[in-house]
Write an enzyme that holds these catalytic residues in place. Sequence first.
Site, PDB file in Angstrom:
ATOM      1  N   CYS A 114     -67.938 -68.145  55.481  1.00  0.00           N
ATOM      2  CA  CYS A 114     -67.686 -66.704  55.591  1.00  0.00           C
ATOM      3  C   CYS A 114     -68.028 -66.161  56.975  1.00  0.00           C
ATOM      4  CB  CYS A 114     -68.481 -65.930  54.541  1.00  0.00           C
ATOM      5  SG  CYS A 114     -68.104 -66.473  52.880  1.00  0.00           S
ATOM      6  N   HIS A 275     -67.558 -58.523  56.498  1.00  0.00           N
ATOM      7  CA  HIS A 275     -66.987 -59.583  55.665  1.00  0.00           C
ATOM      8  C   HIS A 275     -66.735 -59.005  54.270  1.00  0.00           C
ATOM      9  CE1 HIS A 275     -66.247 -63.102  53.450  1.00  0.00           C
ATOM     10  NE2 HIS A 275     -67.451 -63.235  52.941  1.00  0.00           N
ATOM     11  N   ASN A 305     -62.060 -62.006  48.364  1.00  0.00           N
ATOM     12  CA  ASN A 305     -62.837 -62.580  49.464  1.00  0.00           C
ATOM     13  C   ASN A 305     -62.040 -63.730  50.069  1.00  0.00           C
ATOM     14  OD1 ASN A 305     -64.634 -64.004  51.057  1.00  0.00           O
ATOM     15  ND2 ASN A 305     -66.321 -63.944  49.587  1.00  0.00           N
TER      16      ASN A 305
END
Length: 348
Positions: A114, A275, A305
Amino acid sequence: MYKSKIAGIGKYVPSQVVTNKDLEKLMDTNDEWIQERTGIKERRYAHRTQETTATMGVEAAKIAIERAGITAQDIDFIVFATLSPDYYFPGCGVLVQRALEMKEIGALDIRNQCSGFVYALSVADQFIKTGMYQNILVIGSEKHSFGLDFTTRGRNVSVIFGDGAGAVVLQRSNNNISEILSTHLHSNGNDAETLAMYNPGTHANYWKKDLADFNEATLGDMFMSHTMIDNAQNFPFMDGPAVFKKAVVKMPEVIMEALQANNYTTQDIDMLISHQANLRIIQFIQHTLKLNDDKVYNNIQQYGNTTAASVPIALCEAWEKGKIKEGDLVCLTVFGSGFTWASALLKW
Ligand code: UT7
């Protein structure tokens, strides 16, 4: 020392929309739980055989290169961030080099999950600052849908992730308006197993002998065994609440680090792109930093995500919607597996 700027940005998301209701057909989950806990309404899944992490990266890259007003032949270096590469090796960077018929330039793959895109941006920034390269293609791309457990067993992970890609051309800046001001990278390996995909790997339980899912019987003498697959040990593992608790501390911390390094305060931020892991995490950060709604851009509701792709996709979309203008102070922040976390502060 030279400065770098984002000269072009692009994104690519697959056309297949997968709603929370669609996932209800596969596992014991529901739209209400997913929206309430994560903010996600839908995500995109790549075509199983026609789209890969690298091909989606290529599509985003083409747009970024065109918007930078250059051609693929002008790119000096590729930095590709992903946790879902086409091959275990080689990395996706070389596949982009081939697909875009680029010169025989260097291609570096980044494995920081991430946090991958901001790590990649930071690496590219250093190469431009030293004068080594002028145009670097930085890509974040993921095809998560190929590697998730779509049974109820994997629901805490599989409902969250989506596919897509974002790319920027980082270029030597010749003006006094646009520049990457600084990047700040961190890690703490104590939590390496808290959010991880253990297999395939060479660990042989060396690091975590007490992993609940592992015992001598499941260990093969190869890095992937039939038993591992039979026991579904080839899927990502996440202790969600533990990740959540660290993310809401570390992201505000690393944002403040970036602001202080450049003598800014939170009120100077024009746009925060975090993020896109969980809307509740981002809202927590927004609240902590006391930022108005128009200073934060989120699209996790539509895309879920997308890990290394989440920041460039959100940054691109915010810019396309006119929410980021030349000279704006933009802050990027990420947190993920490792744990790793990072921020970047830039003048658009
Ligand atoms: O991008 C990398 C970084 N990742 C993150 O930042 C993720 C951070 N963590 C999170 O976003 C949240 O922890 C999750 C969204 C993953 C989970 O939300 P939560 O509020 O922390 O839920 P939980 O894991 O504590 O689970 C609560 C309940 C459990 O049931 P019981 O034990 O209370 O009966 C789970 O089994 O929710 C259950 N559950 C689900 N129920 C319906 C877990 N996943 C699901 C699901 N649908 N998909």
